[in-house]
Design an enzyme around this catalytic site. Structure first.
Site, PDB file in Angstrom:
ATOM      1  CB  SER A  69      -0.855  -0.056   1.274  1.00  0.00           C
ATOM      2  OG  SER A  69      -1.239   1.220   1.716  1.00  0.00           O
ATOM      3  CE1 TYR A 115      -4.879  -1.810   4.714  1.00  0.00           C
ATOM      4  CE2 TYR A 115      -3.542   0.124   4.263  1.00  0.00           C
ATOM      5  CZ  TYR A 115      -4.315  -0.927   3.808  1.00  0.00           C
ATOM      6  OH  TYR A 115      -4.497  -1.111   2.461  1.00  0.00           O
TER       7      TYR A 115
HETATM    8  P1  NDP Z   1     -11.804  -5.217  -0.644  1.00  0.00           P
HETATM    9  O1  NDP Z   1     -12.364  -4.954   0.699  1.00  0.00           O
HETATM   10  O2  NDP Z   1     -12.653  -5.028  -1.848  1.00  0.00           O
HETATM   11  O3  NDP Z   1     -11.140  -6.651  -0.718  1.00  0.00           O
HETATM   12  C1  NDP Z   1     -10.554  -7.272   0.375  1.00  0.00           C
HETATM   13  C2  NDP Z   1     -10.582  -8.748   0.104  1.00  0.00           C
HETATM   14  O4  NDP Z   1      -9.940  -9.465   1.160  1.00  0.00           O
HETATM   15  C3  NDP Z   1     -11.994  -9.274   0.000  1.00  0.00           C
HETATM   16  O5  NDP Z   1     -12.071 -10.087  -1.144  1.00  0.00           O
HETATM   17  C4  NDP Z   1     -12.177 -10.099   1.277  1.00  0.00           C
HETATM   18  O6  NDP Z   1     -13.024 -11.201   1.054  1.00  0.00           O
HETATM   19  C5  NDP Z   1     -10.751 -10.562   1.520  1.00  0.00           C
HETATM   20  N1  NDP Z   1     -10.506 -10.919   2.910  1.00  0.00           N
HETATM   21  C6  NDP Z   1     -10.455 -10.090   3.987  1.00  0.00           C
HETATM   22  N2  NDP Z   1     -10.205 -10.788   5.096  1.00  0.00           N
HETATM   23  C7  NDP Z   1     -10.087 -12.086   4.728  1.00  0.00           C
HETATM   24  C8  NDP Z   1      -9.837 -13.287   5.428  1.00  0.00           C
HETATM   25  N3  NDP Z   1      -9.614 -13.310   6.757  1.00  0.00           N
HETATM   26  N4  NDP Z   1      -9.787 -14.452   4.726  1.00  0.00           N
HETATM   27  C9  NDP Z   1      -9.999 -14.452   3.390  1.00  0.00           C
HETATM   28  N5  NDP Z   1     -10.233 -13.341   2.670  1.00  0.00           N
HETATM   29  C10 NDP Z   1     -10.277 -12.170   3.331  1.00  0.00           C
HETATM   30  O7  NDP Z   1     -10.529  -4.241  -0.729  1.00  0.00           O
HETATM   31  P2  NDP Z   1      -9.455  -3.962  -1.863  1.00  0.00           P
HETATM   32  O8  NDP Z   1      -9.734  -4.722  -3.093  1.00  0.00           O
HETATM   33  O9  NDP Z   1      -9.320  -2.511  -1.917  1.00  0.00           O
HETATM   34  O10 NDP Z   1      -8.148  -4.526  -1.146  1.00  0.00           O
HETATM   35  C11 NDP Z   1      -7.360  -5.590  -1.633  1.00  0.00           C
HETATM   36  C12 NDP Z   1      -5.939  -5.413  -1.130  1.00  0.00           C
HETATM   37  O11 NDP Z   1      -5.396  -4.197  -1.656  1.00  0.00           O
HETATM   38  C13 NDP Z   1      -5.843  -5.309   0.393  1.00  0.00           C
HETATM   39  O12 NDP Z   1      -4.674  -5.971   0.827  1.00  0.00           O
HETATM   40  C14 NDP Z   1      -5.695  -3.813   0.616  1.00  0.00           C
HETATM   41  O13 NDP Z   1      -5.044  -3.513   1.803  1.00  0.00           O
HETATM   42  C15 NDP Z   1      -4.875  -3.443  -0.592  1.00  0.00           C
HETATM   43  N6  NDP Z   1      -4.896  -2.022  -0.934  1.00  0.00           N
HETATM   44  C16 NDP Z   1      -6.052  -1.402  -1.318  1.00  0.00           C
HETATM   45  C17 NDP Z   1      -6.024  -0.055  -1.638  1.00  0.00           C
HETATM   46  C18 NDP Z   1      -7.230   0.694  -2.098  1.00  0.00           C
HETATM   47  O14 NDP Z   1      -7.125   1.908  -2.285  1.00  0.00           O
HETATM   48  N7  NDP Z   1      -8.365   0.066  -2.302  1.00  0.00           N
HETATM   49  C19 NDP Z   1      -4.785   0.720  -1.571  1.00  0.00           C
HETATM   50  C20 NDP Z   1      -3.650  -0.047  -1.171  1.00  0.00           C
HETATM   51  C21 NDP Z   1      -3.713  -1.359  -0.860  1.00  0.00           C
HETATM   52  P3  NDP Z   1     -14.381 -11.389   1.930  1.00  0.00           P
HETATM   53  O15 NDP Z   1     -15.153 -10.111   1.763  1.00  0.00           O
HETATM   54  O16 NDP Z   1     -15.022 -12.571   1.326  1.00  0.00           O
HETATM   55  O17 NDP Z   1     -13.898 -11.601   3.321  1.00  0.00           O
END
Ligand code: NDP
Length: 253
Positions: free
Chosen positions: A143, A156
């Site tokens: 990130s 985070y």
């Molecule tokens: P979302 O909330 O859309 O996606 C997060 C994903 O992680 C979901 O698919 C969720 O699935 C899954 N997840 C969370 N906890 C668990 C768990 N314990 N076991 C299995 N799956 C899990 O967010 P983003 O797409 O934005 O984020 C994806 C990645 O990108 C993350 O690591 C985030 O930190 C990173 N990121 C995002 C940014 C942004 O601006 N959006 C910027 C920088 C980094 P479910 O809902 O089924 O639990």
């Protein structure tokens, strides 16, 4: 050079947001993709949407909590039974709890660290013997908080800083096994994770737009190309890096 036919990829958090966009990119490049998440409705929709591109048989969903060591072991065994191999692991699952450090409980701290950092350790460790067989790729999602501090996201930021160091440690450990390990550092991307912050944090939207030279929020699809690149033979001599995909956010003074 970018062809992923014959390869099998596992994308944690692949049922939505950035993970699903990367899964789609990998599938478009020819890979069979296993998407992992907790929410069964989102998992079904993800596989169906990959299927809309004629790739349903190429994609499979697994409902697994990636913080659970035993569940990750079972997942890997099931994946190998279903697909026969693993070439690419994308450690993308992540959460954020937006609080000042003085207001954050230990339970909240642990939840963020377990989801964002410990899960990457668990999945990478479990994938290693399978990746080692033919060589492979690990992609960890960091990130902007891998680089910058964020007063509203102490756990985070710590987890995403840790992701970069875990990437470097795994890259040096596994280079001789022909496993390349790299991190992607997304800028501000419009997903479920950021929609709430965007709505709730006063002025956030304007600050992001003003600081991002590209003048817009990123879209999940903006991460697909780098995921294909870091999964393909095109990146075989690149390991241990952390590549921002941020519309210039991290180079703006
Ligand atoms: P979302 O909330 O859309 O996606 C997060 C994903 O992680 C979901 O698919 C969720 O699935 C899954 N997840 C969370 N906890 C668990 C768990 N314990 N076991 C299995 N799956 C899990 O967010 P983003 O797409 O934005 O984020 C994806 C990645 O990108 C993350 O690591 C985030 O930190 C990173 N990121 C995002 C940014 C942004 O601006 N959006 C910027 C920088 C980094 P479910 O809902 O089924 O639990």
């Amino acid at each position: 050079m970018f062809d992923l036919q014959g390869k099998v990829a596992l994308v944690t958090g692949g049922n939505g947001g950035i993970g699903l966009a990367m899964a789609r990119g990998l599938a478009d490049a020819g890979a069979r993709v296993a998407v992992v998440g907790r929410n069964p409705v989102k998992l079904l929709a993800a596989v169906a949407s990959l299927g809309q591109q004629g790739k349903e048989s190429q994609a499979k969903a697994y409902a697994v909590d990636v913080c659970d060591e035993a569940a990750v072991s079972t997942l890997m065994a099931q994946l190998i039974e279903d697909f026969g191999r693993l070439d690419i692991l994308v450690n993308n699952a992540g959460i954020n709890i937006r609080k000042q450090v003085q207001d954050l409980s230990l339970t909240e701290w642990n939840a963020v660290m377990d989801t964002n950092l410990t899960s990457a350790f668990l999945c990478s460790r479990t994938a290693f013997p399978h990746l080692k067989k033919q060589g492979g790729k690990v992609i960890n999602i960091g990130s902007m908080t891998s680089i910058f501090g964020a007063s509203f996201a102490p756990a985070y930021s710590a987890s995403k800083g840790g992701i970069v160091q875990l990437t470097r440690a795994l890259a040096t450990a596994w280079a001789a096994d022909n496993i390349q390990v790299n991190a992607i550092l997304p800028g501000w991307i419009d997903t479920e994770l950021t929609q709430k912050a965007r709505a709730e944090v006063n002025g956030l939207n304007e600050r992001i737009l003003a600081r991002t030279p590209a003048g817009r929020w990123g879209k999940p699809q903006d991460l697909a190309g780098i995921a294909v690149f870091l999964s393909s033979a095109a990146s075989d001599f690149i390991t241990g890096t952390a590549i921002p995909v941020d519309g210039g956010y991290s180079v703006q003074a």
